[in-house]
Design an enzyme around this catalytic site. Structure first.
Site, PDB file in Angstrom:
ATOM      1  N   ALA A   1       0.865  -1.223  -0.116  1.00 13.15           N
ATOM      2  CA  ALA A   1      -0.016  -0.135  -0.091  1.00 13.15           C
ATOM      3  C   ALA A   1       0.662   1.458  -0.166  1.00 13.15           C
ATOM      4  O   ALA A   1       0.360   2.202  -0.340  1.00 13.15           O
ATOM      5  CB  ALA A   1      -0.901  -0.067   1.246  1.00 13.15           C
ATOM      6  N   ASP A   2       2.276   1.105   0.307  1.00 17.55           N
ATOM      7  CA  ASP A   2       2.836   2.164   0.414  1.00 17.55           C
ATOM      8  C   ASP A   2       4.366   2.092  -0.018  1.00 17.55           C
ATOM      9  O   ASP A   2       5.198   2.307   0.913  1.00 17.55           O
ATOM     10  CB  ASP A   2       2.930   2.988   1.924  1.00 17.55           C
ATOM     11  N   LEU A   3       4.550   1.517  -1.289  1.00 17.50           N
ATOM     12  CA  LEU A   3       5.893   1.237  -1.666  1.00 17.50           C
ATOM     13  C   LEU A   3       6.787   2.520  -2.064  1.00 17.50           C
ATOM     14  O   LEU A   3       6.512   3.226  -3.196  1.00 17.50           O
ATOM     15  CB  LEU A   3       5.720   0.535  -3.150  1.00 17.50           C
TER      16      LEU A   3
END
Length: 249
Positions: free
Chosen positions: A174-176
């Site tokens: 979700a937050d690469l």
């Protein structure tokens, strides 16, 4: 959701008017209590993590090994309403329990992620707070840091292959961003921060969304480097990613 197994232990807990639970790895902890999730409990053994995040993580020198404690905090407009409380939808859907079990599932797939140690939530009415404790990977630097220092010499191809490996296993991160990709001195890479991540059938749409998010973070964190230089380095990353993906590795 990952099935419960023999290495998990679950214990109820209370804090003030709150009622909660702690999910923990029984191979790492004999028992768990609420103090594990408080930096004040650890005193001088807790040090704030400086890079990335919102000031919500600490390095912990614990008797069970070097660890990282992270509190779940809201960002954006939601933080103006409540910076650390989430809507209650059941224990299995708490941010902490979901991330604990996702990390365990990734480790079962032999992917390089930290080992989760314990996760907890504390509920009051329709809201809850949460935190997670995991092992610390020592001797590593983030891709964000490596890019600033080494520029073209940063591990761009290694990053592309690493991401392809996780995508092949179905991880939709979700937050690469560049803070969540770590490398040691030998070129071995890890991913961290799996809050809101899920395992799903590999598909082009979400894989591309992950990669575009990473590119945006690299541009945002570029320092004195030009956007063109960052895009050239990202192109190397992308070529390595595509080659690894097409080979099925």
């Amino acid at each position: 959701m990952v099935a419960f197994d023999a290495n998990e232990a679950l214990t109820p807990c209370r804090e003030g008017r709150g009622i909660g639970a702690i999910l923990f790895d029984r191979e790492r902890l004999r028992q768990a209590e609420v103090g594990l999730f408080s930096p004040q409990h650890w005193g001088s053994k807790a040090r704030p993590v400086g890079e990335g995040g919102r000031g919500s993580a600490w390095f912990i020198d614990a008797p069970f090994g070097a660890s990282v404690l992270r509190h779940y905090l809201r960002g954006g407009l939601a933080a103006k309403i409540s910076h650390d409380q989430y809507l209650w939808r059941g224990s299995d859907r708490t941010r902490s329990f979901a991330e604990f079990r996702l990390m365990r599932a990734l480790r079962e797939k032999k992917l390089p992620v930290p080992r989760p140690i314990a996760a907890y939530y504390m509920r009051e009415g329709l809201r809850y707070r949460a935190a997670i404790l995991m092992e610390r990977i020592e001797g590593v630097r983030s891709l964000a840091d490596r890019a600033l220092v080494a520029g073209r010499g940063a591990p761009w191809e290694e990053t592309g292959r690493l991401i392809a490996r996780f995508h092949r296993a179905g991880l939709d991160h979700a937050d690469l961003n560049a803070h969540n990709i770590l490398f040691d001195g030998n070129g071995h890479g890890w991913l961290i921060d799996f809050d809101r991540g899920v395992i799903r059938i590999p598909a082009t749409a979400w894989r591309e969304r992950n990669l575009k998010r990473l590119l945006r973070s690299l541009i945002k964190l570029r320092g004195e480097r030009s956007v063109e230089d960052v895009q050239k380095d990202y192109a190397r990353l992308r070529r390595a990613y595509d080659m690894a993906w097409n080979r099925g590795t």
